[in-house]
Scaffold this motif. Sequence first.
Motif, PDB file in Angstrom:
ATOM      1  N   SER A 140      34.509  40.539  45.381  1.00 40.72           N
ATOM      2  CA  SER A 140      35.738  41.213  44.972  1.00 40.72           C
ATOM      3  C   SER A 140      35.933  41.049  43.468  1.00 40.72           C
ATOM      4  O   SER A 140      35.242  40.242  42.820  1.00 40.72           O
ATOM      5  CB  SER A 140      36.933  40.609  45.709  1.00 40.72           C
ATOM      6  N   GLY A 141      36.884  41.782  42.908  1.00 44.38           N
ATOM      7  CA  GLY A 141      37.159  41.663  41.478  1.00 44.38           C
ATOM      8  C   GLY A 141      37.552  40.252  41.083  1.00 44.38           C
ATOM      9  O   GLY A 141      37.104  39.732  40.047  1.00 44.38           O
ATOM     10  N   GLY A 142      38.358  39.612  41.903  1.00 43.14           N
ATOM     11  CA  GLY A 142      38.764  38.242  41.604  1.00 43.14           C
ATOM     12  C   GLY A 142      37.604  37.270  41.674  1.00 43.14           C
ATOM     13  O   GLY A 142      37.474  36.372  40.831  1.00 43.14           O
ATOM     14  N   GLU A 143      36.740  37.453  42.659  1.00 40.96           N
ATOM     15  CA  GLU A 143      35.560  36.593  42.779  1.00 40.96           C
ATOM     16  C   GLU A 143      34.605  36.808  41.613  1.00 40.96           C
ATOM     17  O   GLU A 143      34.003  35.858  41.112  1.00 40.96           O
ATOM     18  CB  GLU A 143      34.861  36.873  44.112  1.00 40.96           C
ATOM     19  N   GLN A 144      34.481  38.049  41.157  1.00 46.74           N
ATOM     20  CA  GLN A 144      33.637  38.319  39.996  1.00 46.74           C
ATOM     21  C   GLN A 144      34.194  37.652  38.741  1.00 46.74           C
ATOM     22  O   GLN A 144      33.428  37.161  37.909  1.00 46.74           O
ATOM     23  CB  GLN A 144      33.506  39.832  39.777  1.00 46.74           C
ATOM     24  N   GLN A 145      35.525  37.618  38.612  1.00 49.42           N
ATOM     25  CA  GLN A 145      36.109  36.933  37.449  1.00 49.42           C
ATOM     26  C   GLN A 145      35.842  35.434  37.531  1.00 49.42           C
ATOM     27  O   GLN A 145      35.516  34.801  36.512  1.00 49.42           O
ATOM     28  CB  GLN A 145      37.614  37.215  37.370  1.00 49.42           C
ATOM     29  N   VAL A 173      45.397  36.381  43.076  1.00 47.03           N
ATOM     30  CA  VAL A 173      44.165  36.003  42.392  1.00 47.03           C
ATOM     31  C   VAL A 173      44.461  35.559  40.970  1.00 47.03           C
ATOM     32  O   VAL A 173      43.861  34.601  40.463  1.00 47.03           O
ATOM     33  CB  VAL A 173      43.150  37.172  42.403  1.00 47.03           C
ATOM     34  N   ARG A 174      45.395  36.245  40.306  1.00 43.95           N
ATOM     35  CA  ARG A 174      45.801  35.820  38.959  1.00 43.95           C
ATOM     36  C   ARG A 174      46.262  34.379  38.976  1.00 43.95           C
ATOM     37  O   ARG A 174      45.936  33.600  38.071  1.00 43.95           O
ATOM     38  CB  ARG A 174      46.920  36.714  38.422  1.00 43.95           C
ATOM     39  N   GLU A 175      47.019  33.987  39.999  1.00 42.52           N
ATOM     40  CA  GLU A 175      47.498  32.609  40.088  1.00 42.52           C
ATOM     41  C   GLU A 175      46.335  31.633  40.169  1.00 42.52           C
ATOM     42  O   GLU A 175      46.376  30.549  39.591  1.00 42.52           O
ATOM     43  CB  GLU A 175      48.417  32.442  41.303  1.00 42.52           C
ATOM     44  N   VAL A 198      52.475  36.952  28.886  1.00 35.18           N
ATOM     45  CA  VAL A 198      52.957  35.969  27.908  1.00 35.18           C
ATOM     46  C   VAL A 198      53.728  34.848  28.590  1.00 35.18           C
ATOM     47  O   VAL A 198      53.631  33.683  28.179  1.00 35.18           O
ATOM     48  CB  VAL A 198      53.836  36.657  26.842  1.00 35.18           C
ATOM     49  N   HIS A 199      54.482  35.179  29.622  1.00 25.32           N
ATOM     50  CA  HIS A 199      55.306  34.162  30.278  1.00 25.32           C
ATOM     51  C   HIS A 199      54.445  33.075  30.911  1.00 25.32           C
ATOM     52  O   HIS A 199      54.899  31.936  31.058  1.00 25.32           O
ATOM     53  CB  HIS A 199      56.214  34.803  31.332  1.00 25.32           C
ATOM     54  N   ARG A 200      53.204  33.391  31.271  1.00 21.76           N
ATOM     55  CA  ARG A 200      52.304  32.362  31.790  1.00 21.76           C
ATOM     56  C   ARG A 200      51.566  31.649  30.662  1.00 21.76           C
ATOM     57  O   ARG A 200      51.280  30.451  30.747  1.00 21.76           O
ATOM     58  CB  ARG A 200      51.283  32.982  32.755  1.00 21.76           C
ATOM     59  N   LEU A 201      51.277  32.365  29.608  1.00 23.04           N
ATOM     60  CA  LEU A 201      50.537  31.768  28.496  1.00 23.04           C
ATOM     61  C   LEU A 201      51.350  30.701  27.770  1.00 23.04           C
ATOM     62  O   LEU A 201      50.789  29.731  27.268  1.00 23.04           O
ATOM     63  CB  LEU A 201      50.106  32.856  27.512  1.00 23.04           C
ATOM     64  N   VAL A 202      52.684  30.866  27.696  1.00 25.20           N
ATOM     65  CA  VAL A 202      53.488  29.854  26.994  1.00 25.20           C
ATOM     66  C   VAL A 202      53.481  28.527  27.748  1.00 25.20           C
ATOM     67  O   VAL A 202      53.728  27.470  27.155  1.00 25.20           O
ATOM     68  CB  VAL A 202      54.946  30.328  26.758  1.00 25.20           C
ATOM     69  N   GLY A 203      53.177  28.569  29.029  1.00 23.88           N
ATOM     70  CA  GLY A 203      53.072  27.333  29.794  1.00 23.88           C
ATOM     71  C   GLY A 203      51.689  26.724  29.780  1.00 23.88           C
ATOM     72  O   GLY A 203      51.495  25.610  30.272  1.00 23.88           O
ATOM     73  N   LEU A 204      50.743  27.446  29.208  1.00 25.42           N
ATOM     74  CA  LEU A 204      49.352  26.996  29.200  1.00 25.42           C
ATOM     75  C   LEU A 204      48.862  26.608  27.812  1.00 25.42           C
ATOM     76  O   LEU A 204      48.234  25.561  27.635  1.00 25.42           O
ATOM     77  CB  LEU A 204      48.448  28.110  29.754  1.00 25.42           C
TER      78      LEU A 204
END
Length: 238
Positions: A140-145, A173-175, A198-204
């Motif tokens: 799947s796309g997520g597995e390929q990533q 899958v993003r999670e 962006v809302h996830r990147l500020v936590g990372l």
Amino acid sequence: MNTTPLLACEGLEAGYGASQVLFGIDLQILPGEVVTLLGRNGMGKSTTIKTIIGALKPTRGELRFAGVSLRARSPDAIARLGVAIVPEGRHCFPNLTVREHLVAFASRRHAAGEPWSLERIYGVFPRLKERQHHMGNQLSGGEQQMLAIGRALSTNPRLLILDEATEGLAPVVREEIWRCLATLKAAGQTLLVVDKYVHRLVGLADRHVILERGNVVWQGSSAELDADRQLWHAYLGV
């Protein structure tokens, strides 16, 4: 944290033929840092990455990795220095199994501390171990990533670049990808991340660089970016 930059771009200019895209990019990444490259589509993020990995030669400015100039180096030479990329679109090989992807590109040349071995990659992505005998085009796309990230990790890079890390993936899958990036950060892996969430990147991330029309218009910490939502509206369309 080591304060000597692992990657340093100073006054970097680049483009395609007569069309200039980058206008004096200044960017630094310290060892162990997670830095993001932000901006709307067409603002120079992909061109910056192409220049860093040697796919596009700069027309002006300096680009150094671990103190070594990259200006005249080929993409394969830059990769051997310890720069790996998870490209947009993933680019998995349809005629290789998952395990073959992770073994064929493996190198411990730049391993610091615990290396990214096959079993360690499987530990981060158990689904890859479950599908280790599947071909690249059977995922799947997520597995390929996940496979693209694992393949890059197998080279034990000093800098891992992720271009559009979660583009086109389902929310669940993003999670899983965000959890993976948090694991890499905890392991001390230096990351340069391009993504629109962006809302996830500020936590990372530790720091963020915003591009607008090929110029750096803002740099700062996650706390600073989180506190100034006007930046999100002005430059990121959020």
